[in-house]
Scaffold this active site. Structure first.
Site, PDB file in Angstrom:
ATOM      1  CB  CYS A 150      -1.913   0.804   6.039  1.00 50.30           C
ATOM      2  SG  CYS A 150      -1.582  -0.100   4.516  1.00 50.30           S
ATOM      3  CB  SER A 153     -30.125  -9.922 -29.118  1.00 55.25           C
ATOM      4  OG  SER A 153     -30.447  -9.368 -30.379  1.00 55.25           O
ATOM      5  CG  HIS A 176      -2.041  -1.019   1.087  1.00 60.79           C
ATOM      6  ND1 HIS A 176      -3.123  -1.066   1.931  1.00 60.79           N
ATOM      7  CD2 HIS A 176      -2.236  -2.032   0.196  1.00 60.79           C
ATOM      8  CE1 HIS A 176      -3.938  -2.044   1.594  1.00 60.79           C
ATOM      9  NE2 HIS A 176      -3.410  -2.655   0.536  1.00 60.79           N
ATOM     10  CB  CYS A 206      -6.502  -0.845   5.103  1.00 61.15           C
ATOM     11  SG  CYS A 206      -4.832  -1.503   5.126  1.00 61.15           S
ATOM     12  CB  THR A 261     -21.421   0.562 -32.065  1.00 51.89           C
ATOM     13  OG1 THR A 261     -22.427   1.341 -31.409  1.00 51.89           O
ATOM     14  CG2 THR A 261     -20.123   1.348 -32.115  1.00 51.89           C
ATOM     15  CG  ASN A 298     -26.552   5.911 -25.921  1.00 49.51           C
ATOM     16  OD1 ASN A 298     -25.641   5.240 -25.456  1.00 49.51           O
ATOM     17  ND2 ASN A 298     -26.349   6.832 -26.852  1.00 49.51           N
ATOM     18  CD  GLU A 355      -1.578   3.416   3.546  1.00 49.47           C
ATOM     19  OE1 GLU A 355      -2.672   3.407   4.148  1.00 49.47           O
ATOM     20  OE2 GLU A 355      -1.484   3.422   2.303  1.00 49.47           O
ATOM     21  CB  ALA A 403     -19.507  12.467 -29.324  1.00 51.15           C
ATOM     22  CG  ASP A 406     -19.233   3.832 -36.571  1.00 49.50           C
ATOM     23  OD1 ASP A 406     -19.566   4.273 -37.689  1.00 49.50           O
ATOM     24  OD2 ASP A 406     -19.757   4.197 -35.498  1.00 49.50           O
TER      25      ASP A 406
END
Length: 393
Positions: free
Chosen positions: A101, A247, A67, A92, A220, A325, A69, A171, A224
């Site tokens: 820790c 599917s 870890h 932790c 998609t 989406n 620390e 986008a 593309d």
């Protein structure tokens, strides 16, 4: 003055300008672990001696085991004695793959700990600080908490619910279109007509780097022929898992995602033709059967998210088309959105909307985006926001 809280109590110690400076350094170190820690958190640690000099620092990586620390303590050696530890997440208190820790901090005789936030794991939250306080270590909690929570939001969701944080990314134009009308003669793999510019697309790669999995629909791929890879060039512990909702198993064997599969592609189908399934598996893709889903044809998104959680996927980036989406939003699995907008207007009823399907019946039913923030990428901009708090819901 720092007025961070722990379970409603005021922090033990007020924070100085130097505290913020050193804790920002710890956060910077923690960010170096992005892509290398999941499903565990990103943690950075800095040890400063009584003269205000950094004597040890480190950040956690999953494969490195130790870890942050502990790395910082080992680097500081005897110089850690009497010093201050700065860390973005509560140390932790339990025995896991490594020892607790909090006990290591006490053994190093560190006098003070400045931390940003509690461990969101309900089984251990607050216990690390309790060990420190009982040993006489001064503890301050809450400085830069918002930044620390943002850095580890997927861990906050995963450790509490054992399912990934789901971010919906898209986008689109200013009028909410993600693509022009389909072209009859469109050929798979043709040069993409990007909606947003290069700065925004480069940021998408950063989102992919922060994610364990990317999820798209087969539409998609057919439109593309994308690779769906993390192209930041930055190291990651495991490849970005490419998840395809298909599917009826229409995924072309010659598609780039199949041709580059190497135990990092999962195809989720409801009606699998055995011969096609075997061909995909022979090429390195994994094919899994999933329930048919809802009566309107939407996939069982909640079941898919639960399945990904079983694979220790702590965060998934949904980069689907209009159908995926809508399925994600309608099923209520989306925790967060990152929506990019280009200063363009497509218009027309045949252009592809951000989300299709039935839509929500009223504004009252529509999901509300909270904690909104804006980002600028050249001529483009993005809206980032949450449908639910990953640390609460």
């Amino acid at each position: 003055m720092c007025k961070g809280t722990e379970n409603g109590d005021m922090s033990d110690v007020t924070a100085s300008f130097d505290d913020e400076r050193f804790l920002r350094r710890a956060l910077d170190l923690a960010r170096q672990g992005i892509g290398l820690t999941s499903p565990n958190p990103n943690v950075g640690a800095v040890i400063v001696n009584s003269d205000g000099v950094i004597v040890g620092e480190g950040f956690y990586t999953y494969d490195g085991l130790r870890h942050a620390e502990v790395i910082a303590i080992d680097q500081a050696g005897q110089n850690a004695r009497g010093g201050t530890l700065y860390i973005n997440l509560e140390p932790c208190s339990h025995q896991g793959r490594t020892g607790p820790c909090a006990s290591a901090i006490v053994a190093a005789r560190i006098n003070r700990v400045v931390a940003s936030m509690l461990d969101p794991n309900p089984l251990v939250s607050g216990k690390g600080f309790e060990i420190l306080r009982q040993a006489g270590v001064a503890v301050s909690v809450g400085l830069l908490e918002a930044e620390a929570k943002s850095l580890n939001e997927s861990f906050g969701k995963y450790i509490r619910h054992h399912i990934p944080l789901v971010t919906l990314k898209a986008a689109m134009t200013l009028d909410g279109k993600i693509a022009p009308p389909p072209q009859r003669n469109h050929k798979n793999g043709a040069t993409a007509n990007w909606i947003t510019g290069e700065p925004a697309r480069a940021h998408v790669q950063r989102l992919r780097h922060q994610s364990d999995a990317i999820l798209v629909g087969v539409g998609t791929i057919l439109a593309d022929d994308p690779l769906l890879t993390d192209r930041t060039g930055q190291p990651r512990r495991r490849p970005l898992l490419r998840v395809i909702l298909d599917s009826r198993l229409r995924l072309p064997l010659e598609s780039r995602v199949v041709q580059t599969a190497h135990d990092d592609v999962i195809v989720l189908c409801s009606l699998a033709e055995e011969k096609k399934k075997k061909k995909l598996q022979k090429l390195g893709a994994r094919v899994e059967q999933i329930p048919v889903g809802t009566t309107d044809g939407r996939p069982d998104m909640a079941g898919i998210v639960a399945y990904l959680g079983e694979l220790e996927i702590a965060n998934v980036l949904v980069e689907g088309g209009a159908h995926v989406n809508w399925a994600a939003l309608a099923s209520g699995v989306v925790d967060k959105v990152f929506l990019y907008y280009a200063t363009k207007i497509l218009g027309g009823t045949d252009s592809i909307p951000f989300a299709d399907g039935a839509g929500f019946r009223s504004l009252r039913d529509a999901p509300c985006i909270k904690s909104l923030s804006m980002h600028r990428f050249g001529e483009d901009f993005a809206v980032e926001g949450y449908l639910r708090d990953p640390y609460v819901e």
